[in-house]
Design an enzyme around this catalytic site. Structure first.
Site, PDB file in Angstrom:
ATOM      1  N   TYR A 167       0.784  -1.251   0.040  1.00 48.46           N
ATOM      2  CA  TYR A 167      -0.102   0.016   0.038  1.00 48.46           C
ATOM      3  C   TYR A 167       0.865   1.245   0.109  1.00 48.46           C
ATOM      4  CZ  TYR A 167      -4.700  -1.882   0.702  1.00 48.46           C
ATOM      5  OH  TYR A 167      -5.770  -2.832   0.482  1.00 48.46           O
ATOM      6  N   LYS A 183       3.010 -15.444   1.883  1.00 49.46           N
ATOM      7  CA  LYS A 183       3.304 -16.092   0.606  1.00 49.46           C
ATOM      8  C   LYS A 183       4.952 -16.216   0.524  1.00 49.46           C
ATOM      9  CE  LYS A 183       1.319 -17.321  -2.697  1.00 49.46           C
ATOM     10  NZ  LYS A 183       0.937 -18.698  -3.344  1.00 49.46           N
ATOM     11  N   ASP A 227      -2.773 -18.222   0.390  1.00 59.67           N
ATOM     12  CA  ASP A 227      -3.858 -18.484  -0.769  1.00 59.67           C
ATOM     13  C   ASP A 227      -4.611 -19.785  -0.040  1.00 59.67           C
ATOM     14  OD1 ASP A 227      -1.651 -20.020  -0.898  1.00 59.67           O
ATOM     15  OD2 ASP A 227      -1.820 -20.507  -2.996  1.00 59.67           O
ATOM     16  N   ASP A 279      -6.657  -7.365   3.503  1.00 63.03           N
ATOM     17  CA  ASP A 279      -7.827  -6.496   2.825  1.00 63.03           C
ATOM     18  C   ASP A 279      -8.578  -7.358   2.278  1.00 63.03           C
ATOM     19  OD1 ASP A 279      -9.045  -4.383   1.580  1.00 63.03           O
ATOM     20  OD2 ASP A 279      -8.039  -4.759  -0.189  1.00 63.03           O
ATOM     21  N   ASP A 337     -12.397  -9.046   3.401  1.00 65.75           N
ATOM     22  CA  ASP A 337     -13.559  -9.084   2.744  1.00 65.75           C
ATOM     23  C   ASP A 337     -14.314 -10.772   2.506  1.00 65.75           C
ATOM     24  OD1 ASP A 337     -13.661  -6.461   2.347  1.00 65.75           O
ATOM     25  OD2 ASP A 337     -13.954  -6.538   0.098  1.00 65.75           O
TER      26      ASP A 337
HETATM   27  C1  IPM Z   1     -10.470  -1.271   3.295  1.00 67.37           C
HETATM   28  C2  IPM Z   1     -10.897  -0.549   2.006  1.00 67.37           C
HETATM   29  C3  IPM Z   1      -9.501   0.342   1.624  1.00 67.37           C
HETATM   30  C4  IPM Z   1      -8.367  -0.644   1.517  1.00 67.37           C
HETATM   31  C5  IPM Z   1      -9.825   1.107   0.621  1.00 67.37           C
HETATM   32  C6  IPM Z   1     -10.969   2.195   0.845  1.00 67.37           C
HETATM   33  C7  IPM Z   1      -8.601   2.177   0.271  1.00 67.37           C
HETATM   34  O1  IPM Z   1     -11.018  -1.718   0.968  1.00 67.37           O
HETATM   35  O2  IPM Z   1     -10.478  -0.626   4.215  1.00 67.37           O
HETATM   36  O3  IPM Z   1     -10.467  -2.637   3.282  1.00 67.37           O
HETATM   37  O4  IPM Z   1      -8.089  -1.442   0.659  1.00 67.37           O
HETATM   38  O5  IPM Z   1      -7.674  -0.774   2.740  1.00 67.37           O
HETATM   39 MG    MG Z   2     -10.881  -3.680   1.777  1.00 65.56          MG
END
Ligand code: IPM
Ligand code: MG
Length: 370
Positions: free
Chosen positions: A142, A193, A226, A250, A254
């Site tokens: 990042y 990884k 993975d 990240d 999700d």
């Molecule tokens: C998160 C989001 C952020 C990230 C974006 C909005 C920059 O996806 O907080 O997970 O990638 O960290």
């Molecule tokens: Mg995210």
């Protein structure tokens, strides 16, 4: 009376919709419990760009740095798709994370019993799920330099992002994961990884070393990231705490969020190191979901992730464990009673607007506090 400074950054899209519901809770707590929250509010993301031409102004940045805690809604939307990369809405969030040094991102994924049917996985696979993803938040790909697109002059361009981790960055995030594991089921799974990336090799080595030196009472497992993703959707309940880098965190968070039935349900806390004198950590609390511009202002947003983020704020920034428990119990009770926003609506339940959901949770908090 203790004054507690909260800086609110509702942001874009549904950010302001869901932040309004948290404000109801704060006002009630101030009036009835004398909690002494003082609220200030700023702009971040596209709304800050429209006002100041930056994703967060220096003035609001300074307020965030000075606050006891920051509550953040969500940023982004198609309206700002064409703004320059450096001032895109997400840049505001990334600047907050970097300058406040919020290296530890805690993303719990719990499955509320009332929602066990809304997951895309079978009920028995996710019922009772309670995992915590600890994501490194201020390093890795990042922020690593160089980060650029160069023109090679032959009709080709070259894009470079850089994955960098230093020992201290891995040590401190692993430390957070091990400490938190001790308050839970005492197990950590570290994901990287190492079979392809040097940063993975170092990650694995440093986590192993600090475990042996300071946390050998905690059970440690290593998994390739993975395979970790695969295991998360195959048998998620095998995990307690997962510690991983910024990018894998990240993605994996999700995935973990969706296991629970709705992305609209999950909170997160981003924490810095404790100040050597005051012991206070800089902190920002935000829902895991995005700004959902298509439904903003329509009363369709689910405020639960934002409200649960406020509960994390009570717990981690203010040590108000009892109040945090009440907020979380109120959310769970309201779901149990069949009340739903559109994203988690199913047959036989009652559809509420954003504001009605906030009211219902507050009403339940009131009755739990009596
Ligand atoms: C998160 C989001 C952020 C990230 C974006 C909005 C920059 O996806 O907080 O997970 O990638 O960290
Ligand atoms: Mg995210």
């Amino acid at each position: 009376m203790t004054i507690r400074n909260l800086f609110l950054l509702p942001g874009d899209g549904i950010g302001p919709d869901i932040m309004s519901e948290v404000k109801k809770l704060i006002n009630w707590m101030n009036q009835e419990l004398g909690t002494g929250f003082e609220i200030d509010e700023g702009l971040v993301g596209g709304s800050a760009y429209d006002a100041h031409g930056a994703a967060i102004s220096n003035g609001d940045m300074a307020k965030a740095m000075a606050a006891d805690a920051v509550l953040f809604g969500a940023v982004g939307g198609p309206k700002w798709d064409k703004v320059p990369y450096d001032v895109r809405p997400e840049a505001g969030l990334l600047r907050l994370r970097k300058e406040m040094e919020l290296f530890a991102n805690l993303r719990p994924a719990i499955c509320y019993p009332a929602l066990a049917d809304s997951s895309s996985l079978r009920k028995e696979v996710i019922e009772g799920l309670d995992i915590l993803i600890v994501r490194e938040l201020t390093g890795g790909v990042y922020f690593g330099e160089p980060k650029e697109i160069t023109d090679l002059g032959n009709g080709q361009k070259r894009a470079v992002d850089t994955q960098i981790y230093d020992t201290f960055e891995i040590e401190r995030i692993a430390g957070v994961a091990f400490e938190l594991a001790r308050t839970r089921d005492n197990r950590v799974c570290s994901m990287e990884k190492r079979n392809v990336m040097k940063s993975g090799v170092l990650w694995n080595e440093v986590v192993t070393d600090i475990h042996a030196a300071k946390y050998s009472d905690v059970i440690l497992e290593h998994m390739l990231a993975d395979a970790g993703g695969m295991q998360l959707v195959r048998a998620p309940k095998q995990f307690d705490v997962i510690v991983t880098d910024n990018l894998f965190g990240d993605m994996l968070s999700d995935v973990a969020a969706m296991l629970t039935g709705s992305l609209g349900m999950l909170p997160s806390a981003s924490l810095g190191s404790p100040d050597p004198v005051s012991k206070q950590r800089k902190a920002l609390y935000e829902p895991v979901h995005g700004s959902a511009p298509d439904i903003s202002g329509l009363g369709k947003a689910n405020p639960i992730a934002m409200i649960a983020s406020f509960a994390m704020c009570l717990r981690y920034s203010f040590n108000m464990t009892k109040q945090a428990d009440i907020v979380e119990k109120a959310i769970s009770d309201v779901l149990e009673s069949g009340k739903r926003t559109a994203d988690i609506m199913s047959e036989g339940n009652t559809l509420l607007t954003t504001s009605e959901m906030g009211d219902a949770i507050l009403a339940q908090m009131v009755s739990l506090s009596e």
